[in-house]
Design an enzyme around this catalytic site. Structure first.
Site, mmCIF file in Angstrom:
data_model
loop_
_atom_site.group_PDB
_atom_site.id
_atom_site.type_symbol
_atom_site.label_atom_id
_atom_site.label_comp_id
_atom_site.label_asym_id
_atom_site.label_seq_id
_atom_site.Cartn_x
_atom_site.Cartn_y
_atom_site.Cartn_z
ATOM 1 N N ASP A 174 51.400 43.666 38.721
ATOM 2 C CA ASP A 174 50.678 42.414 38.946
ATOM 3 C C ASP A 174 50.647 41.524 37.713
ATOM 4 O O ASP A 174 50.483 40.308 37.826
ATOM 5 C CB ASP A 174 49.245 42.713 39.413
ATOM 6 C CG ASP A 174 49.207 43.204 40.845
ATOM 7 O OD1 ASP A 174 50.108 42.845 41.619
ATOM 8 O OD2 ASP A 174 48.279 43.958 41.196
ATOM 9 N N TYR A 195 44.103 41.969 47.018
ATOM 10 C CA TYR A 195 43.147 42.594 46.097
ATOM 11 C C TYR A 195 42.518 41.567 45.161
ATOM 12 O O TYR A 195 43.146 40.568 44.784
ATOM 13 C CB TYR A 195 43.825 43.678 45.252
ATOM 14 C CG TYR A 195 43.675 45.071 45.822
ATOM 15 C CD1 TYR A 195 42.465 45.756 45.757
ATOM 16 C CD2 TYR A 195 44.755 45.706 46.425
ATOM 17 C CE1 TYR A 195 42.327 47.028 46.281
ATOM 18 C CE2 TYR A 195 44.629 46.993 46.950
ATOM 19 C CZ TYR A 195 43.409 47.636 46.873
ATOM 20 O OH TYR A 195 43.272 48.899 47.393
#
Length: 635
Positions: A293, A377
């Site tokens: 990420d 998320y």
């Protein structure tokens, strides 16, 4: 060389990047002929100077400011790594990135947004959706980083795409995964290279709501009638003896710079330098599923604007963050960083049987944080400073779990979290880069010891077998610096400065206390193991090098592996009495529960840095007693 006038107003080498500097950098690369109509500005960030130069800087001295830019030509897929000096007005370095050997620059929002239109006209994708009775217009295409698996993809910018059905704008697509189908898309050519329809699985149909049964809870208000105890001046925060400089980078997010306590340095720079989310499902639809990420998505570009009463409570200081958009123009994220104090229960307490003393001091901590949303998320990163000299990092993971169709006990890699709805097992593994400087602003003179609790065998000196002691093993070279936690030994790592002693003659130090969570669980032969080697150890120790910023390497997207820390330690530099950097892997191994649906309660991971001999006594002795009328003891 293209030149412009000095375009910086920075007052310190680590001042946060400004809009004026971003504009200057864009003009420099444009003037140098490096920007075409198809060029996207992928990354613009401060190229921080050597810590020695930062340490030697004196207020009022000239400040040279360099910015690093990653550029992508969307027409060709070619990436460039450019360094400019906005002070000198020059292009310092321009390097074309080898898309095969070096990997690709991170994936851009423009590329993500192009995926659904590409699939909307792809006959194989349309057919796969039609086979399931779905209109392609009602299927949200979720593009994900491809990893490095197939030779024919090397050198091409590729994503893999999973689908989620959305019946109407209020319907949550994550509740309806169209499992069994995956598309491979070449985002430079704008075409689908393959659509694999491996499994015909039912699409989970149950709609969800985030409204639960109301709880009878009264409001909590946080008040500080005399105001805050911290001050902020030019991004420098001072509180209860602590001092540090706030930083922000679109790749790493919040950074803590030049952290000191009582005028003595502890950490030169602290950040979350990488994170990887590897999934455990080996099926042909999802075996490739793992995301970096930070390195692949630049997760801090999705930083949330925080709101009083929702994200932070109390007397708040907010910081805006200035980043570059994909056209190279500045974009301000309002309230990107939150700074506040909070009560933290009893700090120390004693009622003495001999003197009659009854004393209590409450602990409090200074909190500096930011939150970012990556697809499904949401991640918060909270740095805490305590009155007893402790430093803590806490990551908070919440949001919505990535879903699949549930396939039953014959496929033991997911939990059923709703009827027919699965949540694959996965990990969230973070790498904290801790550029240490224990009682030495330039970082020199530090040594790392691995400290274990050790049983002592029964002997003449230990006849009853009750003895135990501790072992201190110095980490002498980078080849020894890859370490694992061991909860059975209570393992910690102490960064000590042998050249500085406390009043007892002990070397001053700070100890890293890990949480003893699993490291990367993928097989050693796997592609993700090669690309996320940093996550296979709980700790790496390296000698400071300003070029070594990212534990999985500079260009993580589609990189074949062995970049970052495995390459950094090849030189096997000596580590005793030198300038050391700790790279600490921590995180979560997530076996989802029904309670994680439809939105996941916050899950926590992190680590603690505690002083060990750094102070001569408990530094929290100076915390004032409570002035509350309900807390007035004698003594």
């Amino acid at each position: 060389m293209t030149t412009t006038e000095n375009r910086t107003t920075a007052t310190h080498p680590l001042s946060r990047m400004s809009a004026e500097e971003i504009d200057a950098a864009r003009e420099l690369v444009t003037g140098a002929g490096l920007v075409q109509p198809s060029t996207v500005f992928v990354y613009v960030g401060l190229e921080e100077p050597h810590k020695r130069d930062v340490q030697e800087f004196t207020p009022g001295s000239p400040v040279e400011r360099r910015l690093r830019l990653l550029l992508l030509d969307r027409a060709t897929g070619a990436g460039r790594d450019v360094l400019v000096s906005v002070t000198a007005g020059t292009v310092v370095r321009d390097t074309e990135i080898d898309g095969v050997a070096d990997g690709q620059v991170p994936i851009t929002d423009a590329e993500f947004e192009a995926i659904e239109p590409i699939l909307a006209v792809d006959e194989a994708w349309i057919a796969a959706m039609g086979k399931r009775g779905l209109d392609v217009a009602d299927v949200r295409a979720v593009p994900l980083s491809a990893g490095s698996y197939f030779p024919d993809e090397h050198g091409h910018r590729v994503v893999r795409v999973l689908g989620f059905h959305q019946a109407d704008p209020e319907d949550l697509p994550w509740a309806h995964p169209v499992d069994g189908v995956v598309a491979y898309v070449d985002i430079t050519r704008g075409v689908t290279t393959a659509v694999h329809d491996h499994l015909d699985l039912p699409v989970p149909a149950e709609r969800v709501s985030l409204a639960g049964t109301p709880r009878d809870l009264k409001p909590i208000e946080i008040t500080q009638p005399e105001g805050r105890s911290f001050t902020v001046e030019d991004d420098v925060v001072r509180w209860a003896g602590w001092e540090f400089r706030v930083g922000f980078d679109v790749r790493e997010g919040l950074t803590i710079n030049q952290l000191s306590v009582d005028g003595r340095s502890v950490v030169h720079r602290a950040s979350i330098a990488e994170m990887v989310v590897p999934y455990a499902d080996p099926s042909p639809v999802r075996f490739w599923q793992n995301y970096f990420d930070t390195g692949e998505y630049l997760f801090a570009r999705y930083t949330n604007s925080l709101e009083l009463g929702c994200d932070c409570l109390g007397d708040i200081q907010y910081f805006d963050a200035t980043i570059a958009d994909e056209t190279g123009h500045p974009r301000v994220v309002r309230n990107a960083i939150c700074l506040h104090e909070e009560d933290y229960g009893v700090g120390w307490k004693h009622t003495d049987m001999f003197t009659g003393m009854a004393e209590t001091r409450r602990s409090r901590r200074l909190v500096i944080s930011f939150f970012t949303t990556i697809g499904n998320y949401d991640y918060g990163f909270y740095w805490y400073l305590y009155t007893d000299g402790t430093v803590q990092l806490e990551s908070k993971a919440t949001g919505i779990v990535f879903t699949s169709a549930y396939r039953g006990d014959e496929h033991p890699y997911a939990t059923e979290i709703a009827p027919g709805l699965g949540a694959p097992f996965h990990q969230h593994l973070f790498s904290a880069r801790l550029d240490m400087a224990v009682d030495a602003g330039d970082g020199s003179g530090n040594t790392v010891h691995e400290v274990d609790a050790v049983r002592v065998p029964v002997s003449e000196t230990n006849p009853y077998g009750n003895a135990f002691t501790r072992s201190l093993t110095p980490i002498t070279r980078e080849s020894e610096g890859g370490r694992l936690t061991d909860a059975t030994r209570g393992r910690t790592w102490h960064v000590v400065n042998p050249g500085k002693s406390n009043r007892l003659g002990q070397p001053v130090g700070y100890a890293l206390h890990p949480e003893n969570a699993p490291v990367l669980l993928a097989d050693d032969s796997s592609s993700i193991h090669q690309r996320a080697t940093f996550a296979t150890k709980s700790l790496w120790v390296t000698e400071y090098d300003p070029a070594e910023r990212y534990p999985a390497g500079d260009f993580v997207n589609q990189h074949p592996g062995a970049a970052g820390l495995p390459a950094f330690v090849q030189g096997d530099a000596p580590l005793e009495d030198t300038d050391v950097v700790l790279w600490h892997t921590f995180g979560l191994t997530h076996f989802p529960r029904p309670e994680d649906w439809p939105v996941m309660p916050t899950d926590y991971a992190g680590f603690v840095l505690k002083p060990v001999g750094f102070f001569d006594a408990n530094p929290a002795l100076g915390v004032p007693a409570s002035t509350s009328s309900h807390c007035r003891g004698e003594g």
